[in-house]
Write a protein that holds these residues in place. Structure first.
Motif, PDB file in Angstrom:
ATOM      1  N   MET A  40       0.854  -1.174   0.000  1.00 23.50           N
ATOM      2  CA  MET A  40       0.000   0.000   0.000  1.00 23.50           C
ATOM      3  C   MET A  40       0.900   1.237   0.000  1.00 23.50           C
ATOM      4  N   LYS A  41       0.579   2.142  -0.872  1.00 21.53           N
ATOM      5  CA  LYS A  41       1.364   3.364  -1.040  1.00 21.53           C
ATOM      6  C   LYS A  41       0.684   4.504  -0.299  1.00 21.53           C
ATOM      7  N   THR A  42       1.491   5.397   0.312  1.00 20.13           N
ATOM      8  CA  THR A  42       0.971   6.571   1.007  1.00 20.13           C
ATOM      9  C   THR A  42       1.587   7.819   0.393  1.00 20.13           C
ATOM     10  N   VAL A  43       0.734   8.788   0.043  1.00 27.65           N
ATOM     11  CA  VAL A  43       1.211  10.039  -0.542  1.00 27.65           C
ATOM     12  C   VAL A  43       0.472  11.204   0.100  1.00 27.65           C
ATOM     13  N   SER A  44       1.098  12.376   0.059  1.00 27.46           N
ATOM     14  CA  SER A  44       0.441  13.572   0.585  1.00 27.46           C
ATOM     15  C   SER A  44      -0.585  14.070  -0.429  1.00 27.46           C
ATOM     16  N   LEU A  45      -1.474  14.912   0.033  1.00 18.70           N
ATOM     17  CA  LEU A  45      -2.511  15.458  -0.832  1.00 18.70           C
ATOM     18  C   LEU A  45      -1.909  16.250  -1.988  1.00 18.70           C
ATOM     19  N   ARG A  46      -0.913  17.058  -1.705  1.00 20.90           N
ATOM     20  CA  ARG A  46      -0.268  17.845  -2.756  1.00 20.90           C
ATOM     21  C   ARG A  46       0.406  16.928  -3.778  1.00 20.90           C
ATOM     22  N   ALA A  70      -0.441  13.872  -4.427  1.00 22.62           N
ATOM     23  CA  ALA A  70      -1.496  13.183  -5.165  1.00 22.62           C
ATOM     24  C   ALA A  70      -2.034  14.063  -6.287  1.00 22.62           C
ATOM     25  N   GLN A  71      -2.159  15.364  -6.032  1.00 26.19           N
ATOM     26  CA  GLN A  71      -2.635  16.285  -7.061  1.00 26.19           C
ATOM     27  C   GLN A  71      -1.654  16.333  -8.237  1.00 26.19           C
ATOM     28  N   ASP A  72      -0.365  16.317  -7.920  1.00 27.95           N
ATOM     29  CA  ASP A  72       0.653  16.418  -8.963  1.00 27.95           C
ATOM     30  C   ASP A  72       0.822  15.112  -9.741  1.00 27.95           C
ATOM     31  N   ARG A  73       0.563  13.968  -9.096  1.00 28.71           N
ATOM     32  CA  ARG A  73       0.842  12.667  -9.716  1.00 28.71           C
ATOM     33  C   ARG A  73      -0.422  11.828  -9.901  1.00 28.71           C
ATOM     34  N   LEU A  74      -1.566  12.449 -10.086  1.00 30.29           N
ATOM     35  CA  LEU A  74      -2.833  11.717 -10.127  1.00 30.29           C
ATOM     36  C   LEU A  74      -2.849  10.652 -11.220  1.00 30.29           C
ATOM     37  N   VAL A 133      -4.124   8.689   0.749  1.00 31.20           N
ATOM     38  CA  VAL A 133      -3.773  10.105   0.599  1.00 31.20           C
ATOM     39  C   VAL A 133      -3.890  10.754   1.978  1.00 31.20           C
ATOM     40  N   THR A 134      -2.838  11.497   2.350  1.00 31.46           N
ATOM     41  CA  THR A 134      -2.788  12.095   3.682  1.00 31.46           C
ATOM     42  C   THR A 134      -2.760  13.616   3.610  1.00 31.46           C
ATOM     43  N   ARG A 135      -3.201  14.237   4.705  1.00 30.09           N
ATOM     44  CA  ARG A 135      -3.073  15.688   4.882  1.00 30.09           C
ATOM     45  C   ARG A 135      -2.455  15.895   6.262  1.00 30.09           C
TER      46      ARG A 135
END
Length: 86
Positions: A1-7, A9-13, A28-30
Motif C-alpha cells: 500500500m502506497k501513502t502520498v500527501s494530498l499535494r 497526489a494532485q501532482d501525480r494523479l 492520501v494524507t493531509r
C-alpha cells in the motif's frame, strides 16, 4: 500500500490512477493523517429477491405471506392518541 500527501497526489494523479488500476491501494494524507484511499473500482450487484428467498429456503427458513388489514390506514381513535406513553 502506497501513502502520498494530498499535494503529491494532485501532482501525480495520473500515475496513481495507473497504480490503482493494477490493484494497488493508495492512501492520501493531509498533515500526515489519512484523508481518503484510492482503491480499484468494483461493480456492485443489485438486490435479487429470488436469490434471497432461495437462500432462506436453503437454511430451512419459511417466510409466511402476511396480509394488510382493510382498516390499516384509517385514523386512530382519539382515546388511543391521548393515552400517555408507557
Amino acid at each position: 500500500m502506497k501513502t502520498v500527501s494530498l499535494r503529491e497526489a494532485q501532482d501525480r494523479l495520473d500515475e496513481l490512477a495507473q497504480d490503482v488500476e493494477q490493484g494497488e491501494t493508495v492512501t492520501v494524507t493531509r498533515d500526515g493523517k489519512p484523508v481518503f484511499d484510492l482503491v480499484p473500482h468494483t461493480e456492485r450487484g443489485g438486490y435479487d429477491p429470488e436469490a434471497g428467498e432461495a437462500y432462506l429456503r436453503s437454511k430451512g427458513i419459511v417466510r409466511k405471506k402476511g396480509f394488510i388489514a382493510d382498516d390499516f390506514d384509517d385514523p386512530l381513535p382519539e382515546d388511543f392518541l391521548l393515552r400517555p406513553l408507557p
